[in-house]
Scaffold this motif. Structure first.
Motif, PDB file in Angstrom:
ATOM      1  N   LEU A  43       1.148  -1.453  -0.804  1.00 59.47           N
ATOM      2  CA  LEU A  43      -0.041  -0.339   0.053  1.00 59.47           C
ATOM      3  C   LEU A  43       0.928   1.107   0.033  1.00 59.47           C
ATOM      4  O   LEU A  43       0.333   1.966  -0.428  1.00 59.47           O
ATOM      5  N   LEU A  44       2.478   1.245   0.913  1.00 54.71           N
ATOM      6  CA  LEU A  44       3.251   2.142   0.988  1.00 54.71           C
ATOM      7  C   LEU A  44       4.133   2.201   0.613  1.00 54.71           C
ATOM      8  O   LEU A  44       4.393   0.930   0.824  1.00 54.71           O
ATOM      9  N   ALA A  45       5.131   2.828   0.148  1.00 57.55           N
ATOM     10  CA  ALA A  45       6.513   2.747  -0.294  1.00 57.55           C
ATOM     11  C   ALA A  45       7.130   3.947   1.167  1.00 57.55           C
ATOM     12  O   ALA A  45       6.677   4.863   1.441  1.00 57.55           O
ATOM     13  N   ARG A  46       9.027   3.102   1.103  1.00 53.53           N
ATOM     14  CA  ARG A  46       9.597   3.825   2.152  1.00 53.53           C
ATOM     15  C   ARG A  46      10.364   4.727   1.277  1.00 53.53           C
ATOM     16  O   ARG A  46      10.893   5.641   1.237  1.00 53.53           O
ATOM     17  N   SER A  47      10.136   4.804  -0.129  1.00 49.56           N
ATOM     18  CA  SER A  47      10.224   6.236  -0.777  1.00 49.56           C
ATOM     19  C   SER A  47       9.891   7.175  -0.773  1.00 49.56           C
ATOM     20  O   SER A  47       8.622   7.857  -0.211  1.00 49.56           O
ATOM     21  N   ALA A  48      10.745   8.543  -1.578  1.00 51.58           N
ATOM     22  CA  ALA A  48      10.031   9.576  -0.710  1.00 51.58           C
ATOM     23  C   ALA A  48      10.375  10.331  -1.995  1.00 51.58           C
ATOM     24  O   ALA A  48      11.444  10.004  -3.326  1.00 51.58           O
ATOM     25  N   SER A  49       9.584  11.429  -2.666  1.00 46.70           N
ATOM     26  CA  SER A  49       9.487  12.264  -3.757  1.00 46.70           C
ATOM     27  C   SER A  49       9.345  13.869  -3.127  1.00 46.70           C
ATOM     28  O   SER A  49       8.768  13.831  -2.628  1.00 46.70           O
ATOM     29  N   LEU A  50       9.828  14.976  -3.899  1.00 48.14           N
ATOM     30  CA  LEU A  50       9.386  16.317  -3.546  1.00 48.14           C
ATOM     31  C   LEU A  50       9.645  16.733  -4.581  1.00 48.14           C
ATOM     32  O   LEU A  50       9.132  16.858  -5.998  1.00 48.14           O
ATOM     33  N   VAL A  51       8.324  17.541  -4.301  1.00 46.92           N
ATOM     34  CA  VAL A  51       7.002  18.678  -5.626  1.00 46.92           C
ATOM     35  C   VAL A  51       7.748  19.574  -4.740  1.00 46.92           C
ATOM     36  O   VAL A  51       7.219  20.481  -3.479  1.00 46.92           O
ATOM     37  N   ALA A  52       8.762  20.962  -5.699  1.00 47.29           N
ATOM     38  CA  ALA A  52       8.789  22.468  -4.966  1.00 47.29           C
ATOM     39  C   ALA A  52       7.738  22.851  -6.407  1.00 47.29           C
ATOM     40  O   ALA A  52       7.932  23.922  -6.167  1.00 47.29           O
ATOM     41  N   THR A  53       7.095  22.264  -7.120  1.00 45.97           N
ATOM     42  CA  THR A  53       6.571  24.030  -7.884  1.00 45.97           C
ATOM     43  C   THR A  53       4.652  23.151  -7.135  1.00 45.97           C
ATOM     44  O   THR A  53       3.912  23.011  -7.071  1.00 45.97           O
ATOM     45  N   PRO A  54       3.798  24.828  -7.721  1.00 51.15           N
ATOM     46  CA  PRO A  54       3.209  25.249  -7.728  1.00 51.15           C
ATOM     47  C   PRO A  54       1.589  24.266  -7.986  1.00 51.15           C
ATOM     48  O   PRO A  54       1.817  23.450  -8.986  1.00 51.15           O
ATOM     49  N   LEU A  55       1.154  23.768  -6.400  1.00 51.02           N
ATOM     50  CA  LEU A  55       0.077  22.283  -7.272  1.00 51.02           C
ATOM     51  C   LEU A  55      -1.324  23.175  -7.864  1.00 51.02           C
ATOM     52  O   LEU A  55      -1.548  22.668  -8.477  1.00 51.02           O
TER      53      LEU A  55
END
Length: 503
Positions: free
Chosen positions: A195-207
């Motif tokens: 269901l979940l992953a340990r990896s991460a992603s960076l979101v730095a642009t406007p939603l």
């Protein structure tokens, strides 16, 4: 499993203590996300706004806003994005035009001049606290649901604005099917056994722009942890890469330049294998410079809001095999996407010839069987790589002569004192329009003189292509997604002309 079912499952089953979103040094857990999602769902249900209803959200890069996004899409409602980056008067006007029965926004957004009044004139205002609480602050929502019906084959999931680089932003409808295909084409598929992953992603642009929203949805869809920044700032971005040992991240071309100019030590970015770059064309020389300094491959993408993300781009394997031969290309069509180039008569042109790019994919509103004509000029070579050569609708007609802004831009950028140039058409009562330009000064170089830039253009362009006005700026005006704003460029030119005009 599509995005709607996936979000529903996450909100129901994700462990409450599991990390979901890091923001400003603190973590929101899935329990926090679930509580906020449930709070807004309860308010909407109480107002009689069920599945199919349109829900306006003044969408900020904050965890509680991601939770609201997940709740609206999972519940079968339609998310209508409203940009907090607009001046107050424009935000209020956007709310009025959108005519949504309910708007969810942070306290600061609702406190701006005219905004709360614009909301309550049409419906219900819900204030979203930074702690995830949701409370009614005024207005009244109609009982009947509005917007796309849940019985449609693929209902609209999101209404969002384009970036508005060439004129007023327009609202685009993105269906559930488009989102599902966009995520699949981009390789954002959850692991079937977790269901979940340990990896991460960076979101730095406007939603509120497709790049940021797609990045957030990709994190949610795959169960990755999300590192959410209010905006790109160099040191926090580098710190996040170091702290989470990220293998991939996204940088628009302007941010790529920022990293290079700051001379960030390579060891701080050592975990990165690739950087994706979209929203604006990335010059091949910039991508090369980044690769030479850091050994990190820059994977350009091509897409649009109307396509629910990217439809073409580079992958790591493509870059390893083809970059030296195809540098400057936008890459190849993604899985599920077909591209072709057509002439003015609509007929497909021979391979390698230039024309207008057309796209066929389930990522468009028209579906997988219809060719959609873009505003981009392009060619596709024998190896399937697409080369973007400008925009068909960028052409400036000056007294009957056609001026391609990219042609003028490239000449201006040959000056050693110019980092980047932008060209737009200024309406003219005699000629219809005239090209005007602005240049951004190269750091460490002496600012170029306007006379020298005009002379350079006269040496390399036809007389009608030479800009009628040139501005020299420390920074070019940009939209929140870091594209050059031609609207603001023209405003700057008009302001300078007004100063020169005798009273």
């Amino acid at each position: 499993m599509g995005i709607r079912d996936r979000l529903t499952r996450l909100l129901r089953e994700a462990p409450a203590a599991a990390e979901a979103i890091e923001h400003e040094g603190a973590w929101w857990t899935w329990g926090d996300v679930r509580a906020t999602a449930q709070a807004v769902t309860d308010q909407l249900d109480a107002a009689g706004l069920g599945a199919g209803s349109r829900v306006g959200v003044v969408l900020e890069n904050r965890p509680e806003h991601v939770a609201i996004t997940a709740a609206v899409i999972a519940s079968g409602r339609c998310l209508v994005t409203l940009s907090p980056l607009q001046p107050a008067a424009r935000l209020a006007a956007d709310i009025e035009r959108s005519d949504v029965p309910v708007v969810v926004a942070g306290a600061d957004a609702l406190a701006r001049d005219g905004v709360l009044g614009a909301v309550t004139a049409h419906g219900l205002a819900l204030e979203l606290g930074t702690d995830g609480t949701v409370r009614e602050v005024g207005g009244a929502a109609p009982v009947a649901a509005t917007g796309p019906a849940e019985t449609e084959a693929s209902p609209v999931a999101i209404e969002m604005l384009t970036s508005g680089t060439t004129g007023p932003p327009k609202r685009v409808h993105l269906s559930v099917a488009q989102l599902d295909q966009g995520l699949a084409s981009g390789g954002q598929v959850p692991k079937p056994d977790r269901l979940l992953a340990r990896s991460a992603s960076l979101v730095a642009t406007p939603l509120v722009h497709i790049g940021g929203l797609w990045g957030a949805l990709a994190c949610l869809h795959t169960g990755r942890r999300m590192i959410l920044m209010a905006k790109f700032v160099l040191e926090p971005w580098v710190g996040a890469v170091e702290r989470h040992r990220l293998r991939a991240a996204g940088l628009v071309p302007a941010a790529l330049r920022t990293v290079l100019d700051a001379d960030v030590p390579p060891n701080r970015l050592a975990s990165l294998q690739v950087v994706t770059s979209g929203t604006a064309p990335c010059p091949a020389e910039l991508a090369d410079a980044f690769f030479r300094k850091y050994g990190i491959r820059v994977l350009m993408t091509y897409g649009a809001t109307e396509f629910a993300g990217a439809v073409a781009g580079w992958t790591l394997s493509l870059h390893e095999q083809w970059w030296h031969a195809k540098a400057g290309s936008a890459g190849r069509a993604f899985p599920g996407v077909t591209l072709r180039v057509t002439g003015a008569d609509g007929a497909e042109v021979p391979q390698g010839e230039s024309g207008q790019l057309e796209v066929r994919t389930r990522q468009t509103a028209q579906g997988a069987d219809t060719w959609v004509r873009t505003s981009d000029l392009a060619r596709i070579d024998a190896d399937g790589f697409v080369w973007i050569e400008g925009r068909a609708d960028d052409a400036i007609i000056r007294g009957g002569f056609k001026v391609a802004p990219d042609t003028v831009k490239r000449v201006l950028e040959t000056h050693p004192g110019v980092r980047e140039a932008a060209v737009a058409g200024l309406p003219d009562t005699r000629l219809g329009a005239v090209p005007v330009a602005a240049v951004e000064i190269e750091p460490g170089q002496q600012a170029p003189r306007v006379a020298d830039l005009v002379a350079l253009c006269r040496a390399h362009l036809t007389p009608y292509e030479v800009p009628a006005h040139v501005l020299v700026l420390d920074e070019l005006p940009r939209t929140p997604s870091s594209k050059v704003s031609r609207v603001e460029l023209l405003d700057l030119v008009r302001a300078q002309l007004a100063e020169k005009t005798p009273a």
